[in-house]
Design a protein around this motif. Structure first.
Motif, PDB file in Angstrom:
ATOM      1  N   LYS A   1      -3.371   3.724  -1.454  1.00  0.00           N
ATOM      2  CA  LYS A   1      -3.877   2.907  -2.556  1.00  0.00           C
ATOM      3  C   LYS A   1      -2.999   1.668  -2.691  1.00  0.00           C
ATOM      4  N   ILE A   2      -3.608   0.566  -3.102  1.00  0.00           N
ATOM      5  CA  ILE A   2      -2.868  -0.661  -3.299  1.00  0.00           C
ATOM      6  C   ILE A   2      -1.992  -0.524  -4.532  1.00  0.00           C
ATOM      7  N   THR A   3      -0.702  -0.779  -4.374  1.00  0.00           N
ATOM      8  CA  THR A   3       0.213  -0.698  -5.512  1.00  0.00           C
ATOM      9  C   THR A   3       0.460  -2.062  -6.139  1.00  0.00           C
TER      10      THR A   3
ATOM     11  N   VAL B   1      -8.874   0.041   2.638  1.00  0.00           N
ATOM     12  CA  VAL B   1      -7.932  -0.723   1.826  1.00  0.00           C
ATOM     13  C   VAL B   1      -8.394  -2.175   1.675  1.00  0.00           C
ATOM     14  N   LEU B   2      -8.891  -2.778   2.747  1.00  0.00           N
ATOM     15  CA  LEU B   2      -9.383  -4.159   2.653  1.00  0.00           C
ATOM     16  C   LEU B   2     -10.597  -4.253   1.731  1.00  0.00           C
ATOM     17  N   GLY B   3     -11.441  -3.230   1.753  1.00  0.00           N
ATOM     18  CA  GLY B   3     -12.583  -3.204   0.837  1.00  0.00           C
ATOM     19  C   GLY B   3     -12.124  -3.142  -0.609  1.00  0.00           C
TER      20      GLY B   3
ATOM     21  N   VAL C   1       0.844  -1.181   0.000  1.00  0.00           N
ATOM     22  CA  VAL C   1       0.000   0.000   0.000  1.00  0.00           C
ATOM     23  C   VAL C   1       0.883   1.236   0.000  1.00  0.00           C
ATOM     24  N   ASP C   2       0.567   2.181  -0.894  1.00  0.00           N
ATOM     25  CA  ASP C   2       1.295   3.449  -0.933  1.00  0.00           C
ATOM     26  C   ASP C   2       1.045   4.186   0.378  1.00  0.00           C
TER      27      ASP C   2
END
Length: 195
Positions: free
Chosen positions: A136-138, A185-187, A130-131
């Motif tokens: 945000k997921i990278t 983030v998990l969503g 995660v950034d």
């Protein structure tokens, strides 16, 4: 038909063994026949937990289990599953907090995979990178990729599916910015194909 529940995470200290034990006892209280296998025989956390529970409270219901040898291999795991499955409704596998051949073999046998996750971005790193600024997921992590491959292999083998549950563990009672960010983030991760 026996359902196999696997408690797995590539990181130690997330509560896999504790959650596996509580799940086993809860299912026993519902009247199901439950067996457990500790796939980390060298550490033996779940095994020792069950031994101590029985020593302190001999009358309490306890799941069945077979001890695996200290350096068990995948063939010994397959034999233990074959020995326990026919006489139990549920078989719970508790995996080590490391990527080992035995852990991978256990994941591949799952009907349901439960991944406990402490409410921390350090622990979230086992699922995705995660950034730190945008949150945000990278990219997907090696563990998530391993689970994806296990799901594909399982489908090719017997058309079976592995349901994957990420269980947020050790949640604080306070509403914090970190908790809200973890939820977001998990969503996002749950909506990604291949996870």
């Amino acid at each position: 038909m026996t359902r196999i529940l696997v408690f797995g995470n590539a990181k130690g200290g997330t509560g896999k063994s504790t959650l596996a034990l509580h799940t086993a006892v809860g299912l026993l209280h519902r009247g199901l026949s439950v067996a457990v296998l500790d796939l980390d025989p060298a550490q033996g956390t779940l095994t020792r937990y069950l031994e101590n529970r029985q020593a302190q409270n001999p009358g309490l219901p306890s799941p069945a289990g077979l001890p695996l040898p200290a350096h068990a291999n995948t063939a010994e795991l397959a034999q233990a599953i074959a020995d326990l499955a026919p006489s139990h409704d549920i078989l719970i596998l508790d995996t080590p907090g490391a990527d080992t051949p035995l852990a991978r073999a256990g994941h591949a046998r799952a009907d349901v995979l439960v991944t406990p996750l402490n409410d921390s971005f350090l622990d979230l790193d086992v699922l995705a990178r995660v950034d730190p600024v945008s949150q945000k997921i990278t990219r997907i992590s090696a563990y998530s990729d391993m689970v994806w491959r296990a799901r594909q292999d399982r489908f090719k083998k017997d058309k079976g599916q592995i349901d994957w549950i990420v269980a947020r563990n050790r949640l604080a009672q306070l509403d914090t910015r970190n908790a809200r960010a973890m939820e977001q983030v998990l969503g996002e991760l749950a909506r990604r194909p291949g996870v």
